[in-house]
Design a protein around this motif. Sequence first.
Motif, PDB file in Angstrom:
ATOM      1  N   UNK A  52       0.814  -1.216   0.000  1.00  0.00           N
ATOM      2  CA  UNK A  52       0.000   0.000   0.000  1.00  0.00           C
ATOM      3  C   UNK A  52       0.846   1.264   0.000  1.00  0.00           C
ATOM      4  N   UNK A  53       2.078   1.127   0.494  1.00  0.00           N
ATOM      5  CA  UNK A  53       2.956   2.289   0.528  1.00  0.00           C
ATOM      6  C   UNK A  53       3.611   2.596  -0.810  1.00  0.00           C
ATOM      7  N   UNK A  54       3.545   1.636  -1.732  1.00  0.00           N
ATOM      8  CA  UNK A  54       4.170   1.859  -3.043  1.00  0.00           C
ATOM      9  C   UNK A  54       3.263   2.791  -3.849  1.00  0.00           C
ATOM     10  N   UNK A  55       3.798   3.920  -4.316  1.00  0.00           N
ATOM     11  CA  UNK A  55       2.957   4.837  -5.091  1.00  0.00           C
ATOM     12  C   UNK A  55       2.466   4.147  -6.359  1.00  0.00           C
ATOM     13  N   UNK A  56       1.183   4.243  -6.575  1.00  0.00           N
ATOM     14  CA  UNK A  56       0.585   3.543  -7.705  1.00  0.00           C
ATOM     15  C   UNK A  56       1.134   4.050  -9.042  1.00  0.00           C
ATOM     16  N   UNK A  57       1.579   5.312  -9.029  1.00  0.00           N
ATOM     17  CA  UNK A  57       2.015   5.932 -10.295  1.00  0.00           C
ATOM     18  C   UNK A  57       3.173   5.153 -10.914  1.00  0.00           C
ATOM     19  N   UNK A  58       4.040   4.619 -10.033  1.00  0.00           N
ATOM     20  CA  UNK A  58       5.195   3.881 -10.562  1.00  0.00           C
ATOM     21  C   UNK A  58       4.724   2.689 -11.383  1.00  0.00           C
ATOM     22  N   UNK A  59       3.756   1.947 -10.807  1.00  0.00           N
ATOM     23  CA  UNK A  59       3.226   0.798 -11.534  1.00  0.00           C
ATOM     24  C   UNK A  59       2.554   1.235 -12.816  1.00  0.00           C
ATOM     25  N   UNK A  60       1.802   2.326 -12.708  1.00  0.00           N
ATOM     26  CA  UNK A  60       1.063   2.773 -13.888  1.00  0.00           C
ATOM     27  C   UNK A  60       2.010   3.147 -15.013  1.00  0.00           C
ATOM     28  N   UNK A  61       3.142   3.744 -14.635  1.00  0.00           N
ATOM     29  CA  UNK A  61       4.137   4.092 -15.647  1.00  0.00           C
ATOM     30  C   UNK A  61       4.648   2.829 -16.319  1.00  0.00           C
ATOM     31  N   UNK A  62       4.954   1.827 -15.486  1.00  0.00           N
ATOM     32  CA  UNK A  62       5.471   0.585 -16.044  1.00  0.00           C
ATOM     33  C   UNK A  62       4.460  -0.067 -16.959  1.00  0.00           C
ATOM     34  N   UNK A  63       3.189  -0.008 -16.528  1.00  0.00           N
ATOM     35  CA  UNK A  63       2.181  -0.709 -17.298  1.00  0.00           C
ATOM     36  C   UNK A  63       1.875   0.015 -18.608  1.00  0.00           C
ATOM     37  N   UNK A  64       1.974   1.333 -18.575  1.00  0.00           N
ATOM     38  CA  UNK A  64       1.739   2.025 -19.841  1.00  0.00           C
ATOM     39  C   UNK A  64       2.912   1.791 -20.803  1.00  0.00           C
ATOM     40  N   UNK A  65       4.052   1.334 -20.247  1.00  0.00           N
ATOM     41  CA  UNK A  65       5.154   0.907 -21.110  1.00  0.00           C
ATOM     42  C   UNK A  65       4.956  -0.504 -21.631  1.00  0.00           C
ATOM     43  N   UNK A  66       3.838  -1.099 -21.268  1.00  0.00           N
ATOM     44  CA  UNK A  66       3.508  -2.406 -21.821  1.00  0.00           C
ATOM     45  C   UNK A  66       3.840  -3.587 -20.929  1.00  0.00           C
ATOM     46  N   UNK A  67       4.209  -3.331 -19.698  1.00  0.00           N
ATOM     47  CA  UNK A  67       4.487  -4.446 -18.800  1.00  0.00           C
ATOM     48  C   UNK A  67       3.176  -5.061 -18.326  1.00  0.00           C
ATOM     49  N   UNK A  68       3.130  -6.395 -18.269  1.00  0.00           N
ATOM     50  CA  UNK A  68       1.931  -7.074 -17.790  1.00  0.00           C
ATOM     51  C   UNK A  68       1.877  -7.039 -16.284  1.00  0.00           C
ATOM     52  N   UNK A  69       0.779  -7.574 -15.760  1.00  0.00           N
ATOM     53  CA  UNK A  69       0.594  -7.544 -14.314  1.00  0.00           C
ATOM     54  C   UNK A  69       1.748  -8.226 -13.584  1.00  0.00           C
ATOM     55  N   UNK A  70       2.096  -9.422 -14.072  1.00  0.00           N
ATOM     56  CA  UNK A  70       3.094 -10.197 -13.353  1.00  0.00           C
ATOM     57  C   UNK A  70       4.464  -9.536 -13.457  1.00  0.00           C
ATOM     58  N   UNK A  71       4.756  -9.003 -14.677  1.00  0.00           N
ATOM     59  CA  UNK A  71       6.055  -8.346 -14.814  1.00  0.00           C
ATOM     60  C   UNK A  71       6.128  -7.111 -13.917  1.00  0.00           C
ATOM     61  N   UNK A  72       5.037  -6.389 -13.839  1.00  0.00           N
ATOM     62  CA  UNK A  72       5.008  -5.229 -12.945  1.00  0.00           C
ATOM     63  C   UNK A  72       5.283  -5.662 -11.520  1.00  0.00           C
ATOM     64  N   UNK A  73       4.634  -6.757 -11.146  1.00  0.00           N
ATOM     65  CA  UNK A  73       4.791  -7.240  -9.775  1.00  0.00           C
ATOM     66  C   UNK A  73       6.234  -7.668  -9.498  1.00  0.00           C
ATOM     67  N   UNK A  74       6.787  -8.437 -10.444  1.00  0.00           N
ATOM     68  CA  UNK A  74       8.114  -8.996 -10.211  1.00  0.00           C
ATOM     69  C   UNK A  74       9.207  -7.934 -10.329  1.00  0.00           C
TER      70      UNK A  74
END
Lengths: 307, 426, 292
Positions: free
Chosen positions: C178-200
């Motif tokens: 919950x402490x991880x800013x969501x924006x970081x993930x969103x940036x990664x995902x808009x670069x085309x990373x899938x859920x699992x890759x984002x997680x890992x």
Amino acid sequence: MSAVAQHQAPGRRRRSPLPYTWQRGYLLASPALLVMLAILVYPLGYSFIMSFFRWDLSGSAPFIGTGNYSDELFGRQFNQALRNQTIFSVVSITIEVVAGMAIAVLVNGKLRGMRLARTLLLVPPMIAPAVVGLNFRWLFNTQYGLVDALLRMFNLPDIPWLNHPAWALVSVIVADVWQNTPLMVLLFLAGLQSLPQEPLEAATVDGATPWQRFWHIVLPLMRPVIMIALMLRIIDTFRTFDVVWLMTQGGPGGATNLLTVYSYLLAFQAVDFGHAAAVSYIALGMSLFVLGLLYGVPWLIAKRRAI
Amino acid sequence: MSGNLSRRKFLAASAAVTAGSIAAPWIARAQTNEITALLITGGPLYPKYWEKIVQDFTAKTGIKVRYDLLEFTPLTAKVVTLSAARSSQYDVYSTHTAQIDSYFNHFAPLNSYFSDSELAEFYPVAVKYLRDPKTGNLAAIPRNMDARVQYYRSDIYQEKGLKPAETWEELVDVGLKLTGNGHYGLVVPGQGDPAQRTFSDLLWQAGGDWVDQANKPAFNSEAGIRALTFYRDLIQKHKIVPSDAVGYQWNENSTEFSSGTVYANFDWPGAFATLSNPETSRIVGKWSTAPYVRDKAAISCAISHAMALNGQSGRKEAAVEFIKYTVGADAQRLQFEQFTNFPSSQAIAKEVIAAAKGPQATWLRQLETTIANGKEWPKLAGFSKVCTLMFSAIEQALSDQVSPADSLNQAATEAEEIMRRAGAYD
Amino acid sequence: MTEAVIVGARSMPKRRRRRFTAGIAGQYLALALTVALTVFPLVWLFLTSIRSSADIFSVPVHIIPETATLTQYVSVFAQYDTMGYVWNTVIVSVATVVLVHLLAIPCAYALSRFRMPGAMLIFGLLLIMRMIPVIALAIPLFAVFAALGLLDTVWALILSHTAAKLPVAIWLLLGFIQDVPKEIEEAAQSDGAGTVRTLVQIVAPLIAPGIGASAVITFLFTWNDLLLALTLTSSKAAQTLPVGLTNFVSQFGIDWGAMSAAGVLMVIPTLVFVWFAQGLLVKGLTTGAVRG
């Protein structure tokens, strides 16, 4: 900064453009959920159902409704265990929380040797209960143990730690307090260190005594941490087994029988699994009930006040 | 794509389960000429004993035995669990008269495997209590007899001009003369099953018994109350027993004597070997044995460790072969040699007694007498649960929480109810 | 900074150089007392482990052993074959830590990021699972592993510990994710990373301290467990150290010396983790609590 106040229900988040769909969520969560379902929930359900049967080794297992529960609830040994459990939980939790808070407040400063002290405080909660139980049994031995030897050294009378019913209960409480107070200290220290500083400074400027500051500012701010600490200890005192089993086996004469110890005796000595399961579920129900009170009562009061 | 990856994650997660299922058949693999056994151990000599027995048995019959060893208390709990799960993991169990009534439906009856003349070889008291009183089925076959005699410090007794106690009164007198300076005249266990055993011996000695003719509880008779009062007073009034004894089981009871702190106790046959071994005893050569004390009668328990056949076993014939071997002449001689376990076969007992010399011969004759007069508590339905009740009742009296009379009366009422519900009177 | 949060007995004006006052003396006294009470049972354990068997039963008690000896430690290995227990315990604890985290990280991620119906129910269940008295599970759990043919194997222990430790691990990791800013993930995902890759690749490194904390806690609680091991094992093939500890109690005696030596050995991993991973441990023990 105000981590104490930050209290967020997970899952409730602002709308996001990303594919955080529930299907995908369950896909990610399912392996863990399946493992818990197979290895925790299934046996739990099985023994819950069997607590309504006469379940022993006699070969037949007739359904007897709430027979096991009513036998126990009105039984002498269960009531002794319930009494012990209540005393054990109330006394040890009270000591752990009060002493834990006192120590945390006292040592929460730039003291020399603090790192070492904190390191040592971490040891008891992380030691195997089996080691704690056996070690305390040996410490409290009236002939060869350290505690009575020290008392004799100062010409104090021996204490019949494990062989006197009331003292035996004291002994298991001491062991529990020894193992878990440090955990409370660490929790409260972490809580104290994330307190907002403004109210404290303001109070100091207003000339509040340290006691007033503690009572009127620190304690209310620490409430969420205290609640969690209480919750953890309530759950765990209702599950305590190893330490007490190895120290006293619930004796003498049931004087330290906690609900789990009594349940173990029913299952493995009396070979009566139905009653043993019933006792386990009563213990689980009780800790749920106490937790309900813990969180429910303040909520009700708050609601009243709002009206 | 992410579906694929999730599946991979899922696979990783269930790797353990997969590995487990691969391992399962390997673990369960058992040739037809192989059986499994869960056997008792106690101290450093037992593992060697079982190794030899199994080797000899395999050499003789070609049947392999895979076995695990557990101490008495964990063994009891394990057999309870295995039976509850109707497990066929082990074909053969080590068991004991103490809890046998719980297993009448789980151990396969051995009647058909032993002829009457074979059974007559064993001490009748042991065979009697291994039978289901309802059906007459034999749930287990005795492997060795357990009975207690008095062990005392001959060196100290001689120094103080004392003789080992023969009666209850003498036990107190001698004990008082020996107690002091951190030493005690006597130790008795006071917790759980050992406490019930001790009470039971005193109950019979006082002329009482557990149940009456109608199988109703009778342990709260005059004799019972006298027995429990005497037992409590040893600890609480005369203080000739260390007060911690209230929490002692057999092991600490034995340790108090073998460490040299306490000058007398009542112990099992195995103690003879333990006390003679410098690795486990600090009083080698300084002790001797005497008969158990008496009151109105000279009775104490004669119980037995026994071998049982798992009712779920799929290899009963081979398993019975093994059971027969473990109670056979060679095995009984060997266990006497190794750790002075008293044979369950009357003929072998006579043989070892005839061969024994000196103090060992005296001791064996004392044991033989105890066994000849010995008893075991009843094997009625529900009695295992009554035992749990008795542990608590006896401990409550010993630790002075409740008077012996109140404690026994209360227990008797509850015991009758438990046995009635379990069908002991149907 | 910290000065302001020091509360309690100290009654001096703030922003003044600290002098040695009665208050501070009191603090040191409290600290010393707490430490002494914490340490002395462990010192006794250690002292018992270096006594000769004769010294253990000496009356009156010699608080300081007359002679120090390592015979108890020798007999722990020579007479009781403790090495086998040590290996089983290590295997079970390490495998449990790995398995718990393979399962808990995605689960915690899902629970904190995805709008899952029934999430509250899952939270409730996690809490209840944390509350179950293990005794209630003993016999049915035994039956489950009997059916799987896994009884008396380390797998039975690994699987049951995994299930038992999952609720706490998930709970702990939730707080960190919950402490991880969501924006970081969103940036990664808009670069085309899938859920699992984002997680890992994104989330896991960011919550590394949280994973470390829950790994240490999981390890130690698994290492310490007695009841599950007692229930599910019956031979050297799978018995763990705490079970081995109870084997020093036999019918004709309790070997207090060797048992204490084994106890000291059991405590060593705790001391190692406490010394080298103190921060992680404190984090693990306190995070959930402080966050609520």
